[in-house]
Scaffold this active site. Structure first.
Site, PDB file in Angstrom:
ATOM      1  N   SER A   3     -80.338 -43.789 -79.434  1.00 34.05           N
ATOM      2  CA  SER A   3     -81.435 -44.422 -78.701  1.00 34.05           C
ATOM      3  C   SER A   3     -82.762 -43.771 -78.988  1.00 34.05           C
ATOM      4  O   SER A   3     -82.895 -42.558 -78.875  1.00 34.05           O
ATOM      5  CB  SER A   3     -81.175 -44.347 -77.208  1.00 34.05           C
ATOM      6  OG  SER A   3     -80.374 -45.397 -76.809  1.00 34.05           O
TER       7      SER A   3
ATOM      8  N   ASP B  54     -88.463 -51.134 -72.844  1.00 33.76           N
ATOM      9  CA  ASP B  54     -87.664 -49.951 -73.171  1.00 33.76           C
ATOM     10  C   ASP B  54     -88.297 -49.071 -74.253  1.00 33.76           C
ATOM     11  O   ASP B  54     -87.616 -48.592 -75.142  1.00 33.76           O
ATOM     12  CB  ASP B  54     -86.241 -50.375 -73.566  1.00 33.76           C
ATOM     13  CG  ASP B  54     -85.236 -49.227 -73.431  1.00 33.76           C
ATOM     14  OD1 ASP B  54     -85.655 -48.135 -72.999  1.00 33.76           O
ATOM     15  OD2 ASP B  54     -84.059 -49.432 -73.759  1.00 33.76           O
TER      16      ASP B  54
ATOM     17  N   HIS C 224     -85.487 -45.639 -71.754  1.00 30.12           N
ATOM     18  CA  HIS C 224     -84.289 -45.196 -71.028  1.00 30.12           C
ATOM     19  C   HIS C 224     -83.867 -43.775 -71.402  1.00 30.12           C
ATOM     20  O   HIS C 224     -83.103 -43.154 -70.681  1.00 30.12           O
ATOM     21  CB  HIS C 224     -83.143 -46.196 -71.187  1.00 30.12           C
ATOM     22  CG  HIS C 224     -82.449 -46.191 -72.511  1.00 30.12           C
ATOM     23  ND1 HIS C 224     -82.689 -47.134 -73.480  1.00 30.12           N
ATOM     24  CD2 HIS C 224     -81.509 -45.380 -73.023  1.00 30.12           C
ATOM     25  CE1 HIS C 224     -81.926 -46.892 -74.521  1.00 30.12           C
ATOM     26  NE2 HIS C 224     -81.189 -45.827 -74.285  1.00 30.12           N
TER      27      HIS C 224
END
Lengths: 495, 494
Positions: free
Chosen positions: A194, A114, A83
């Site tokens: 992230s 992901d 992402h």
């Protein structure tokens, strides 16, 4: 709500502060890495994005961007979250303590778990940095971890500490439908983290990837088994995606149910309620079977198995396998125990339920009507609420609708024009047929509509609606030009 | 927002004075109005054996020449106790419903004359039904003060329309009155008079728009005529659903002439008048009884101008009478005659009937008939929030007709040792019990009478598709439920 943490930061931290600030001269050096060395392999990723607008799919969409983290795992291999780099137009990697922007590109991207692997155009600036080692297994509950990355709140590397709070099987927010193993930690993980490593010592035990909006001190990371599976999957140069068992089960707690199925009260196993047509179990399992074992692991009445003393969902067995791998199932049918191996396959049709990225939306614009294939993005953007549409969507895989219909073509908009002014009640519905030919894909629909020999009237019927949409074929071209010009549509179709 | 509450209490002394003068003079007997007090209790949607907490509703009724009292169905539906009260509040008598029609929102009630032959309403001056009114006519909306004196609000008929004032969604000839009404406490259902005759029953008032909806006297007249022989047939229905046809290409495709209007038939209900007359989906109804329909489905009424075609059936005909239809079918005009019937029962009725929702309990598993009321329990957005399988049945009942006469739903599992593992089984249609096909709630009784080898086998429309129950244990659980206060294990009626 689970939300993805889109800012990410890349710092590899060695464990505790080192007494000997030994500068690693090559990744192969076995001496413990200093925090500084580890952090130097954590990079900041800057991603500029272009997100297509499903409501005007012919347009360029919305430009934006975000920050994330990544880390070096091999020669010119940076691991991060999918992402962080989804819908990317430009990716830039910043080395810690340097303002040089290194152009990067995606080597592999796995939206279903992901994860993504990036490379920079010129690796020379990163030569000599240590490659972070992925740990062998899931960290123990309560063991200490630290998350390293470039989260919101500043531009420089951030390090937060916490313990492993929970190991669970949970949905991944990025695709919305995929569920894999996750590890929850209480280290602060914020947007920007992230793609950053979560470390134990100098080993990576996870990739920080999502948080919970309603809870404090909960961050989630993608644990080692998922990372390893991704790395192994791309070994052959392509990502083949996760595979799926393709069978739904119902817990088998009820004594009368067991009795009726000819099982003793203490029998293990779950009741098979649905088998996905053309899925891995199709032709092997059937509704009413009782699944007892998967690859020799006994399945309890709730659908769990024991792996290394931990109770996990039986799907965990499939999770760690790849396309083409086999799984042995033991089940009872009509009172007889059977054993059969199935070959696992990725199941493309079920991607209709996943958020899609990186792909220009498909559409067909004709004479003031916009037609688009049904998928998760479309459901969300148009908030399609018509029960007939929702029924088709929900049953698309379960009832094998995908076998006959590659696409469910939805009329998503009627633009104002003299030809369309008296038309209402058709938008948000699925095209059933055109001139009595059943519509099975956007491409086929386009072919029919663009044929030179359309009859005097083009009659489009919709699912769940009795009144057809009738168009005078001779007027289509005029309306097409008028509306196309008004909306500035240069490309009327992307099939 | 619709307002159903209208005030009884007197606020404006001025009104009172003027009314006194008006009402006192010409009549020897008191006016034929009574108060109606109803104690209403609905049913719990989840636990259909439970009734909802009682509510009281106060309203008015008008004594008719046949000695019965007309009021709205809303006033008396689901009542557990009904009484009438004299205007001055001095005399009270128990009353009962003679006939109720929820679609027309009308009810006829009568004093319960078991114990005493006489009733105070015998002393009242019955009210005759008025002729139909035209827009612009002055009317009086009557309310009663606590001392028995009337409060009269003068308004005019703003327009006439075919309106569904309550529940059923079927349109009836109604007046819209423009003008402000007192609106505070408990008062449903006000009589509206024109020249001393009953012009209609006011059933709702919108305080923002100051518009009142009034069911017209003609509807009351048909209702009374139907009820007269003691057997109520209900209003007639053709049994079709249709849409207007304004779109030119669609009209050309149907081969309709420029002057043709019509209604495009999208639904023909099973065993309806239309079905029996051979009307098909895709037909265009051009005219009814010689009245041509325009592109929006209106006909030109001699007196009232444009009115919905449905009035030609529901407002002008009786069950058993026939209607002649001019139909365009694939470009050809056909004349069809249809004998009108009462609307066929819906697969999903709007409400359970007066007896209450049908249900059946076995082993703590609750089965119910699916009604619209059940769907509506999913809240304001029920049309999108209710479970998809139930919505599908609601929207496309014709796809299910072959399989069922009533939608029998497993609505809840009361946790007990025999339902372990079934806690999440909910909102599944029941297809078969112990080999007996379940077409209606009553079939459950037969199905559950024949367990095989001590096990009940229940087939459902959703996962896990089949559940099993220990038959002997079911009896024990049900017995325990009765002991714990469940009043009954079933409510089944024809």
């Amino acid at each position: 709500m689970i939300k993805s943490l889109t800012l990410s930061c890349l710092f590899v931290g060695a464990l505790a502060a080192q007494e000997v600030p030994l500068v690693a001269d090559a990744p192969e050096v076995k001496a413990p890495l200093s925090n500084t060395e580890i952090y130097s392999s954590v990079v900041r990723i800057e991603c500029s994005t272009q997100v297509y607008d499903y409501q005007s799919p012919w347009a360029a969409g919305r430009f934006g961007g975000g920050i994330g983290t990544g880390f070096l795992v091999g020669k010119n291999k940076f691991l991060t979250n999918a992402h962080v780099v989804s819908n990317a137009r430009r990716i830039i990697i910043n080395k810690r303590g340097s303002d040089i922007k290194h152009n990067a590109k995606i080597l592999h991207i796995a939206h279903d778990c992901d994860l993504a692997l990036l490379e920079v155009e010129d690796f020379s600036a990163f030569e000599g940095l240590p490659y972070l080692k992925i740990a062998d297994d899931v960290p123990k509950l309560e063991s200490e971890v630290k998350a390293v990355g470039y989260p919101v709140g500043g531009n420089r590397l951030s390090v937060t500490r916490g313990v492993v709070s929970r190991i669970d099987f949970r949905p991944y927010a990025h695709s919305q439908i995929d569920m894999h193993l996750v590890v929850q930690v209480d280290a602060a993980i914020n947007p920007g983290n992230s793609g950053g490593p979560v470390l134990q010592g100098e080993e990576v035990v996870g990739v920080a990837f999502q948080g919970l909006t309603q809870a404090d001190n909960t961050g989630f990371m993608i644990p080692v088994p998922v990372i390893e599976r991704f790395m192994k999957d791309i070994d052959d140069g392509t990502y083949d995606k996760y595979v799926d068992l393709g069978a739904n089960h119902f817990p088998l707690f009820n004594p009368a149910m067991k009795h009726a199925l000819g099982l003793p009260v203490n029998s293990p196993g779950v009741f098979i309620s649905d088998v996905t047509p053309q899925g891995a179990c199709d032709g092997v399992l059937q509704r009413g079977d009782v699944l007892l074992e998967i690859d020799g692991n006994v399945i309890d009445n709730a659908g769990n198995i024991q792996v290394a003393g931990e109770q996990v969902l039986m799907h965990e067995v499939v999770e760690r396998k790849f396309a083409g791998d086999q799984v042995e199932l033991t089940f009872i049918r009509d009172g007889k125990k059977q054993k059969q191996a199935i070959t696992l396959v990725p199941f493309e049709a079920s991607r209709i339920f996943a958020v899609s990225y990186d792909v220009k939306p498909r559409y067909y614009f004709k004479a003031g009507f916009l037609f688009q294939p049904l998928d998760f993005n479309l459901m969300r953007v148009y908030k399609l609420s018509n029960p007939a549409v929702r029924n088709f969507y929900q049953n698309y895989v379960r009832e094998g609708i995908f076998n006959e219909r590659k696409d469910l073509v939805v009329l998503t908009n009627i633009f104002e024009d003299e030809m369309t002014s008296n038309l209402s009640g058709f938008t948000g519905k699925i095209v059933k047929s055109v001139n009595d030919t059943d519509i099975v894909s956007l491409k086929q629909f386009h072919e029919i509509m663009e044929a030179d020999d359309l009859p005097e009237f083009t009659v489009i019927r919709f699912e769940g609606t009795k009144k057809p949409l009738v168009l005078a074929s001779s007027e289509l071209q005029g309306a097409h030009e008028r509306v196309g010009k008004r909306l500035g549509i240069t490309q009327p179709a992307n099939l | 927002m619709k307002f159903y509450l209208l005030s009884l209490s007197a606020v404006f002394a001025l009104f009172l004075v003027s009314c006194n003068e008006q009402a006192a003079e010409p009549q020897e007997k008191p006016n034929g109005f009574v108060r109606i007090n109803a104690t209403l209790q609905g049913y719990n949607v989840v636990q259909p054996w439970d009734r909802t907490p009682p509510t009281t509703r106060r309203g008015l009724g008008a004594v008719l020449e046949n000695g019965q009292i007309i009021t709205s169905s809303e006033m008396v539906a689901n009542n557990v106790y009904l009484e009438i009260e004299s205007a001055d509040g001095i005399k009270k008598e128990a009353a009962q419903v003679v006939v109720i029609d929820r679609e027309a929102n009308l009810a006829l009630i009568t004093p319960t004359r078991d114990k005493q032959e006489e009733s105070f309403i015998d002393e009242l001056n019955p009210i005759a039904l008025s002729e139909l009114l035209t827009p612009g006519t002055k009317v009086e909306t009557w309310q009663l003060e606590s001392n028995g004196q009337p409060t009269v609000t003068h308004t005019t008929v703003n327009m006439v329309d075919i309106l569904a004032t309550y529940g059923g969604g079927k349109g009836f000839f109604s007046y819209l009155l423009k003008g402000s009404l007192q609106s505070s406490s408990n008062s449903y259902t006000l009589p509206v008079l024109a020249n001393g005759k009953l012009a209609g029953i006011l059933t709702s008032y919108d305080s923002d728009e100051q518009l009142s909806e009034v069911v017209a006297s003609s509807v009351i007249e048909s209702f009374l005529a139907d009820a007269k022989d003691g057997e109520y047939d209900g209003f007639p229905s053709l049994g079709i659903g249709g849409t207007s046809i304004k779109d030119q290409a669609f009209r050309d495709w149907l081969d309709l002439g420029e002057e043709d209007g019509g209604v495009y038939v999208t639904t023909v209900l099973e065993s309806s008048a239309a079905k029996e007359a051979g009307i098909e989906v895709g037909d265009v109804i051009l005219a009814l009884d010689g009245k041509t329909l325009d592109r929006k489905g209106y006909y030109d009424d001699d007196q009232y101008g444009k009115l919905s075609w449905t009035h030609l059936v529901r407002g002008q005909k009786k069950v058993g009478e026939s209607v002649s239809l001019t139909v365009n079918r694939e470009g050809e005009k056909k004349e069809i005659s249809a004998v009108l019937k009462k609307a066929p029962p819906k697969l999903i009725p709007n409400e359970y009937r007066e007896q209450g929702p049908k249900f059946y309990v076995k082993g703590g598993v609750i089965f119910q008939q699916l009604t619209k009321k059940y769907l509506q329990a999913y809240g304001k957005d029920w049309a999108s929030r209710a479970p998809l399988n139930l919505l599908d049945l609601h929207l496309q009942p014709e796809n299910y007709r072959e399989k069922m006469d009533e939608a029998v739903l497993l609505t809840m599992v009361i946790p007990s040792q025999i339902t372990v593992g079934y806690e999440q089984v909910v909102n599944c249609f029941v297809e078969n019990v112990n080999g007996v096909e379940i077409r209606k709630v009553a079939d459950l009784e037969q199905g559950f009478a024949q367990p095989k080898e001590g096990i009940h086998t229940i087939q459902l429309s959703e996962a896990p598709y089949t559940i099993y129950l220990d038959a002997a244990a079911c009896e024990q659980v049900d017995q325990a439920l009765l002991e714990q206060g469940l009043p009954a294990l079933k409510r089944i009626y024809e």
